[in-house]
Design an enzyme around this catalytic site. Sequence first.
Site, PDB file in Angstrom:
ATOM      1  N   TRP A  93       0.809  -1.213   0.000  1.00  0.00           N
ATOM      2  CA  TRP A  93       0.000   0.000   0.000  1.00  0.00           C
ATOM      3  C   TRP A  93       0.847   1.271   0.000  1.00  0.00           C
ATOM      4  CZ3 TRP A  93       1.874   2.446   4.120  1.00  0.00           C
ATOM      5  CH2 TRP A  93       2.397   1.656   5.143  1.00  0.00           C
ATOM      6  N   ASN A  94       2.153   1.184   0.305  1.00  0.00           N
ATOM      7  CA  ASN A  94       2.904   2.435   0.531  1.00  0.00           C
ATOM      8  C   ASN A  94       3.154   3.219  -0.754  1.00  0.00           C
ATOM      9  OD1 ASN A  94       4.776   0.501  -0.257  1.00  0.00           O
ATOM     10  ND2 ASN A  94       6.404   1.299   1.046  1.00  0.00           N
ATOM     11  N   LYS A 132      -2.751  -8.854  -7.205  1.00  0.00           N
ATOM     12  CA  LYS A 132      -3.512  -8.667  -5.968  1.00  0.00           C
ATOM     13  C   LYS A 132      -2.921  -7.472  -5.226  1.00  0.00           C
ATOM     14  CE  LYS A 132      -3.132  -9.530  -1.928  1.00  0.00           C
ATOM     15  NZ  LYS A 132      -3.653  -8.243  -1.423  1.00  0.00           N
ATOM     16  N   PRO A 133      -3.577  -6.329  -5.296  1.00  0.00           N
ATOM     17  CA  PRO A 133      -3.042  -5.150  -4.602  1.00  0.00           C
ATOM     18  C   PRO A 133      -3.329  -5.232  -3.102  1.00  0.00           C
ATOM     19  CG  PRO A 133      -5.137  -4.619  -5.631  1.00  0.00           C
ATOM     20  CD  PRO A 133      -4.841  -6.058  -5.988  1.00  0.00           C
ATOM     21  N   ALA A 134      -2.683  -4.380  -2.332  1.00  0.00           N
ATOM     22  CA  ALA A 134      -2.889  -4.365  -0.878  1.00  0.00           C
ATOM     23  C   ALA A 134      -4.332  -3.983  -0.549  1.00  0.00           C
ATOM     24  CB  ALA A 134      -1.927  -3.366  -0.233  1.00  0.00           C
ATOM     25  N   CYS A 146      10.580   1.401   2.074  1.00  0.00           N
ATOM     26  CA  CYS A 146      11.581   0.384   2.410  1.00  0.00           C
ATOM     27  C   CYS A 146      12.994   0.943   2.275  1.00  0.00           C
ATOM     28  CB  CYS A 146      11.391  -0.847   1.543  1.00  0.00           C
ATOM     29  SG  CYS A 146      11.183  -0.436  -0.178  1.00  0.00           S
TER      30      CYS A 146
HETATM   31  P1  ADP Z   1       2.953  -4.428   4.878  1.00  0.00           P
HETATM   32  O1  ADP Z   1       3.578  -4.648   6.207  1.00  0.00           O
HETATM   33  O2  ADP Z   1       3.652  -3.475   3.997  1.00  0.00           O
HETATM   34  O3  ADP Z   1       1.466  -4.280   4.892  1.00  0.00           O
HETATM   35  P2  ADP Z   1       2.587  -7.097   3.926  1.00  0.00           P
HETATM   36  O4  ADP Z   1       3.698  -7.990   3.560  1.00  0.00           O
HETATM   37  O5  ADP Z   1       1.694  -7.485   5.030  1.00  0.00           O
HETATM   38  O6  ADP Z   1       3.296  -5.724   4.115  1.00  0.00           O
HETATM   39  O7  ADP Z   1       1.665  -6.795   2.665  1.00  0.00           O
HETATM   40  C1  ADP Z   1       2.145  -6.667   1.358  1.00  0.00           C
HETATM   41  C2  ADP Z   1       1.181  -7.382   0.439  1.00  0.00           C
HETATM   42  O8  ADP Z   1       1.158  -8.757   0.793  1.00  0.00           O
HETATM   43  C3  ADP Z   1      -0.266  -6.909   0.516  1.00  0.00           C
HETATM   44  O9  ADP Z   1      -0.837  -6.950  -0.768  1.00  0.00           O
HETATM   45  C4  ADP Z   1      -0.899  -7.946   1.414  1.00  0.00           C
HETATM   46  O10 ADP Z   1      -2.280  -8.087   1.178  1.00  0.00           O
HETATM   47  C5  ADP Z   1      -0.165  -9.174   0.974  1.00  0.00           C
HETATM   48  N1  ADP Z   1      -0.179 -10.288   1.933  1.00  0.00           N
HETATM   49  C6  ADP Z   1      -0.075 -10.232   3.267  1.00  0.00           C
HETATM   50  N2  ADP Z   1      -0.139 -11.471   3.802  1.00  0.00           N
HETATM   51  C7  ADP Z   1      -0.291 -12.344   2.755  1.00  0.00           C
HETATM   52  C8  ADP Z   1      -0.413 -13.759   2.618  1.00  0.00           C
HETATM   53  N3  ADP Z   1      -0.406 -14.563   3.686  1.00  0.00           N
HETATM   54  N4  ADP Z   1      -0.552 -14.274   1.375  1.00  0.00           N
HETATM   55  C9  ADP Z   1      -0.562 -13.463   0.308  1.00  0.00           C
HETATM   56  N5  ADP Z   1      -0.446 -12.146   0.362  1.00  0.00           N
HETATM   57  C10 ADP Z   1      -0.308 -11.571   1.560  1.00  0.00           C
END
Ligand code: ADP
Length: 475
Positions: free
Chosen positions: A144-145, A168-170, A278
Amino acid sequence: MYIDGAFVEALDGRRFAVTDPATGEEIGTVPDATAADATRAVEAADRAFASWSTTTVDERADLLLAAWRLMQERTDELARLMTREQGKPLRAARNEVVYAADFLRWFAEEARRIEGGWLPSSRPDQRFVALRVPVGVVGAITPWNYPISMLTRKLGPALAAGCTVVLKPAEATPLCARAVMEIFDEVGVPPGVVNCVTASDPAPIGEVLTGDRRVRKLTFTGSTAVGRLLASKAAANLQRISVELGGHAPFIVFPDADPVRAAKGAAALKFLNSGQACISPNRLYVHRESAEAFAATLCERVGRVKAGVGTGEGVTVGPLIDEAAVAKVAAQVDDARAKGARVPVGGHRLVDGEFARGHFYAPTVVLDVTDDMVIRREETFGPVAPVIVYDDVDTVIDAANDTDYGLAAYVYTRDLSTAIRAVEGLRFGIIGVNDVNPTAARVPFGGMKDSGLGREGGHEGLDEYLETKVAGIAL
Ligand code: ADP
């Protein structure tokens, strides 16, 4: 969501809400995908691959250039959406859109330079031909950043190479992703070439993208923990992977550097995107000789930084993405304070008046940071500048390298030899020398160690989506 050339609902009809991190207001809803939707998108991408991978590079380059133009035309509109959805100040959002569009142009140009080779054989009646071909369907998971540029940095090279994509976006920034899909749709990218599934629970989508045999590559940007998890799942299927993960950037001010200039650079860099990058400096190593002058300028600059809603006049620091982000920053600052650090600027949440409903933390300077503090090891992802005073020039590179991460590093010096030795000695993928913006679409971006695998941007960014095929030809 965007699947097979159409904007569609989730199969079960569910949606989830998107909120403005500065105000807490709901700004829209989007379809909430399950694994079944992701599989539908993979099917569409797989069907489209046959024809897309055989288009000419000129067709693909022309579509990317059209997308580049349209994205530029929409800079203002996209920036406003980004500020509402993600929080960064409008000017920073505009800069991001321009940066995002740059990837489309760069990879349109690179598409025309996908080359093979004619190779000699030791047999007189044989020739070899090596050709570069697209890897296949790509699963892309983005954070999302930087909610638009992290998409184009993956979609640009994937499409240029002839791959098809399921993105798949955040969950915090699906509206920006939808706006990018609208651009690809309007310029006429064929159905199924780019697909986007939005989901409030990313795990089942990740399972499909790493588990479906039709997906041949996973590209991910996000946290090291999730990247490691997804990379291990992808490995089980022998998918190719590129993962761009966390960082803990050192920023080294050598004794010969101008401490005022360095402090201005640090203040400008650290508070970009409220520190949610990052490549944000997380350890400012300043030599004892210049520590006082550096700290004075840093404190003065940070004290003047204006936090607020990203559309506000003169605002340069917006909210953090959510409450968990604020809590993490607060915990790191509290830990440092409890262990003896001084906090001359900021050091608290912003909760009054216009800040009441958003997720704000005051721009902060922490002095006298030591090795036992959490902030010395963990990525902060917030508006906090931690200063570490050092005495020994000969060991500061080792101290900077003493981290599991290896993404960005910065050095300030006026001495050419010191700069070269630092660039050579630092175990980081991106190094700024008296420079706070060592990135661009044309350069390879990526990290070492726990900061990731692979490079995005540059020539390398396209290589990640290509594989080599060889034909031996008997005459
Ligand atoms: P942040 O700490 O920057 O939110 P994340 O690694 O949690 O970083 O998120 C980055 C991306 O990874 C987002 O699109 C989030 O939805 C996705 N994501 C987080 N957990 C999972 C997972 N278990 N499987 C697939 N995608 C994931």
